[in-house]
Design a protein around this motif. Sequence first.
Motif, PDB file in Angstrom:
ATOM      1  N   PHE A  21      46.474  60.846  54.083  1.00 36.26           N
ATOM      2  CA  PHE A  21      47.256  61.646  52.979  1.00 36.26           C
ATOM      3  C   PHE A  21      46.751  63.129  53.282  1.00 36.26           C
ATOM      4  O   PHE A  21      47.642  63.851  53.012  1.00 36.26           O
ATOM      5  CB  PHE A  21      46.667  61.422  51.915  1.00 36.26           C
ATOM      6  N   LEU A  22      45.587  63.417  54.068  1.00 36.52           N
ATOM      7  CA  LEU A  22      45.069  64.740  54.371  1.00 36.52           C
ATOM      8  C   LEU A  22      46.085  65.122  55.396  1.00 36.52           C
ATOM      9  O   LEU A  22      46.509  66.515  55.162  1.00 36.52           O
ATOM     10  CB  LEU A  22      43.996  64.715  54.879  1.00 36.52           C
ATOM     11  N   GLU A  23      46.837  64.510  56.117  1.00 38.62           N
ATOM     12  CA  GLU A  23      47.676  64.938  57.277  1.00 38.62           C
ATOM     13  C   GLU A  23      48.892  65.487  56.121  1.00 38.62           C
ATOM     14  O   GLU A  23      49.743  66.309  56.538  1.00 38.62           O
ATOM     15  CB  GLU A  23      48.097  63.736  58.075  1.00 38.62           C
ATOM     16  N   LEU A  24      49.408  64.532  55.311  1.00 34.77           N
ATOM     17  CA  LEU A  24      50.762  65.070  54.489  1.00 34.77           C
ATOM     18  C   LEU A  24      50.293  66.170  53.606  1.00 34.77           C
ATOM     19  O   LEU A  24      51.128  66.982  53.523  1.00 34.77           O
ATOM     20  CB  LEU A  24      50.843  63.696  53.726  1.00 34.77           C
ATOM     21  N   ALA A  25      48.928  66.340  53.260  1.00 39.10           N
ATOM     22  CA  ALA A  25      48.755  67.403  52.406  1.00 39.10           C
ATOM     23  C   ALA A  25      48.886  68.678  53.423  1.00 39.10           C
ATOM     24  O   ALA A  25      49.123  69.783  52.761  1.00 39.10           O
ATOM     25  CB  ALA A  25      47.314  67.309  51.710  1.00 39.10           C
ATOM     26  N   LYS A 132      47.687  53.996  50.624  1.00 40.38           N
ATOM     27  CA  LYS A 132      46.853  53.792  49.307  1.00 40.38           C
ATOM     28  C   LYS A 132      47.239  54.669  48.263  1.00 40.38           C
ATOM     29  O   LYS A 132      47.324  54.349  46.872  1.00 40.38           O
ATOM     30  CB  LYS A 132      45.387  54.124  49.771  1.00 40.38           C
ATOM     31  N   VAL A 133      47.405  55.863  48.371  1.00 40.61           N
ATOM     32  CA  VAL A 133      47.988  56.931  47.359  1.00 40.61           C
ATOM     33  C   VAL A 133      48.984  56.445  46.838  1.00 40.61           C
ATOM     34  O   VAL A 133      49.049  56.299  45.487  1.00 40.61           O
ATOM     35  CB  VAL A 133      47.983  58.423  47.768  1.00 40.61           C
ATOM     36  N   TYR A 134      50.024  56.084  47.431  1.00 41.43           N
ATOM     37  CA  TYR A 134      51.404  55.666  46.969  1.00 41.43           C
ATOM     38  C   TYR A 134      51.134  54.233  46.002  1.00 41.43           C
ATOM     39  O   TYR A 134      51.441  54.340  44.961  1.00 41.43           O
ATOM     40  CB  TYR A 134      52.375  55.359  48.016  1.00 41.43           C
ATOM     41  N   LEU A 157      40.972  59.213  39.123  1.00 43.55           N
ATOM     42  CA  LEU A 157      39.641  59.554  39.065  1.00 43.55           C
ATOM     43  C   LEU A 157      39.323  59.010  40.460  1.00 43.55           C
ATOM     44  O   LEU A 157      38.608  59.751  41.403  1.00 43.55           O
ATOM     45  CB  LEU A 157      38.522  59.377  38.308  1.00 43.55           C
ATOM     46  N   ASP A 158      39.517  57.694  40.767  1.00 45.75           N
ATOM     47  CA  ASP A 158      39.010  57.147  42.110  1.00 45.75           C
ATOM     48  C   ASP A 158      39.712  57.814  43.030  1.00 45.75           C
ATOM     49  O   ASP A 158      39.238  57.977  44.292  1.00 45.75           O
ATOM     50  CB  ASP A 158      39.728  55.559  42.270  1.00 45.75           C
ATOM     51  N   LEU A 159      41.057  58.513  43.088  1.00 45.00           N
ATOM     52  CA  LEU A 159      41.900  59.021  44.111  1.00 45.00           C
ATOM     53  C   LEU A 159      41.009  60.359  44.281  1.00 45.00           C
ATOM     54  O   LEU A 159      40.679  60.916  45.622  1.00 45.00           O
ATOM     55  CB  LEU A 159      43.139  59.200  43.850  1.00 45.00           C
ATOM     56  N   LEU A 160      40.896  61.209  43.332  1.00 43.41           N
ATOM     57  CA  LEU A 160      40.107  62.382  43.498  1.00 43.41           C
ATOM     58  C   LEU A 160      38.715  62.319  44.034  1.00 43.41           C
ATOM     59  O   LEU A 160      38.677  63.385  44.708  1.00 43.41           O
ATOM     60  CB  LEU A 160      40.198  63.075  42.013  1.00 43.41           C
ATOM     61  N   GLU A 167      43.791  68.097  49.338  1.00 44.86           N
ATOM     62  CA  GLU A 167      44.470  66.749  48.921  1.00 44.86           C
ATOM     63  C   GLU A 167      44.509  66.750  47.400  1.00 44.86           C
ATOM     64  O   GLU A 167      45.564  66.076  46.698  1.00 44.86           O
ATOM     65  CB  GLU A 167      43.814  65.474  49.502  1.00 44.86           C
ATOM     66  N   VAL A 168      43.497  67.300  46.829  1.00 43.07           N
ATOM     67  CA  VAL A 168      43.270  67.307  45.374  1.00 43.07           C
ATOM     68  C   VAL A 168      44.580  68.214  44.811  1.00 43.07           C
ATOM     69  O   VAL A 168      45.388  67.788  43.797  1.00 43.07           O
ATOM     70  CB  VAL A 168      42.003  68.125  44.704  1.00 43.07           C
ATOM     71  N   ARG A 169      44.857  69.195  45.468  1.00 41.33           N
ATOM     72  CA  ARG A 169      45.731  70.091  44.952  1.00 41.33           C
ATOM     73  C   ARG A 169      47.307  69.442  44.660  1.00 41.33           C
ATOM     74  O   ARG A 169      47.913  69.458  43.629  1.00 41.33           O
ATOM     75  CB  ARG A 169      46.203  71.315  45.930  1.00 41.33           C
TER      76      ARG A 169
END
Length: 606
Positions: A21-25, A132-134, A157-160, A167-169
């Motif tokens: 997800f970091l790559e996507l962010a 996982k995020v999706y 919260l688990d995601l954040l 990624e939070v943004r």
Amino acid sequence: MKRKVDWRYLLVDIVFVCVRFLELAEILDKIESTTKRLEMVDLISSLLKRAEDDIRETVFLLQGKVAPDYEGIELGIAEKIAIRALASLSGLKEATIETELVKKGDLGKIGEELLRNKKQSSLLSEELTVKKVYGSLLKISKLSGGGSQTRKLQILLDLLQNAEPVEVRYLIRIVTGKMRIGVADMTIVDSIAVAFGTKEKSDMVEGAYNIMPNLPELAYRAMSGGIDSLTSLKVTAGIPIRSMLAERLPSLSDILEKMDGRFAIEYKYDGLRTQVHKIGNKVELFSRRLENITSQFPDIVEEIGKSVKAQNAILDGEAVPFNLDTNEMLPFQEISRRRGRKYDLKETIEKIPVVLFLFDAMMINGTNLMDVPYAQRRLKLTNTIEESQNIKIAKSRVVSDVESAERFFNEALEAGCEGIMAKSIEDKSIYKPGAREFLWIKYKREYQLEMEDTVDLVVVGAFGGQGKRSGGYGALLMAVYSREEDKFRTVCKLGSGFSDEQLDNLPRMLKPYSLKSRDHRVESTIDADFWFTPSLVLEVKGAEITLSPTHTCCRDIVKKGAGLAIRFPRFTGKWRTDKKADEATNEQEIIEMYHSQRKKVLADNA
């Protein structure tokens, strides 16, 4: 001899195919920092090439969604829950974050800054993947009922807690529905073409998108079978088609010339563009934005099941708020009271009935009609629809001169429409989903005329009520007075603004003035169900005074063959018992009001 397997390399391969997800962010961050569409396409297409098994989830998150619009699945996380999650993550009070939000207006950026400033990070954090995020967001979208908000908060919260600042943004922006990166669907269309073909094949991807507006699925199919495989897609009932749109021209004479001297002219209804899909006994409705609006119009769904004489069909139309008692359209704003309503829907349906005017057929009984000329599609439509009180076919005729077109245009305005649609009847007049071309041309006024005062009108007739008004009067025929000729000339039908008690009392109030036929002083081209001696005067407020081919008020004075009518009249509640009929508003006053109306420029959003 058994071959020794080095599991380290297999694990590396497994990790490689999972998009972080970091790559996507980080890609989203780069997209946000550029205004150049080509750069956006390069960034997205390079990501799609690497996405492999995660390609559907990647495209959904690029769009900030968990499902295509037509499936009607929403994340359902209110801004307050996101604020609560950030407060829990940062240790700050919710009020502090709310104050920051007022200042900066971007909760995603606030969350990113809070995490950057956090002194400690968890040693047990788990790297987030797109899958996982999706999956977590999809779980959130399916939660409902008691305790669901708490469970949504915990998943978020688990995601954040496992997210990097950037990624939070984007996590916060996705869940609150405010992506702010400016990636249009057509940018993703081009990116799919570049990733799995060439830029020149964008038209092929767009053609597929027009009949299957599901970019994640199109990206997967293009990756799996190549861009050319998208040409095998078929129109499918249950999946909305992008609506065909109209061009504009400034005059009816320009339209006639553009259409080679002959065209079909239709009422341009002022309502909600609605695409109807019938699949056996199931009916689904979609908006122009491809949103599933079925649950908001159960009355239309029920009527479609009875009126559409086909096993399956895809039809185009306009849902218009309607006064069934007066048989008149209501202002567009009324239908907005039906949109998005979850409670008291039954009561709202009774207060604001809707009539669906159908004007095109894209598919009937499995046959794709979009490549069939307009006249043939129209014939198929009329042969498939059995009209009812709530389902009707759009009013249309063929014209070949400006005078006929202008009469039809004025008739449309008087009926409550915003103008007309001119449609080609040549062999090339196919239905082009998503296209805006001169096969369809819209024509409407650039302004509306606003009545700045009320008028006092005389009751000269009435129409039998329907539904809850059955047994009473559904609407009154109202007139103005002509001093010069001692005549009463009709100017509108009046059915709005009355309370239930006032409606119940109307027959009693009008009984002393009842006649078996029209009073000799009343001039009307409209046949009322009941006639009265002109006596009772009511105060009325309207939206505007417009030309009318039907009403007799001021006929031939402003324009040959046309009278004047009050559009969207409404009873103010004031009975003018202090006035005699010949003291009501007269024709000269109506003419003066017509010429002095304030012009208000209309925004064209259609």
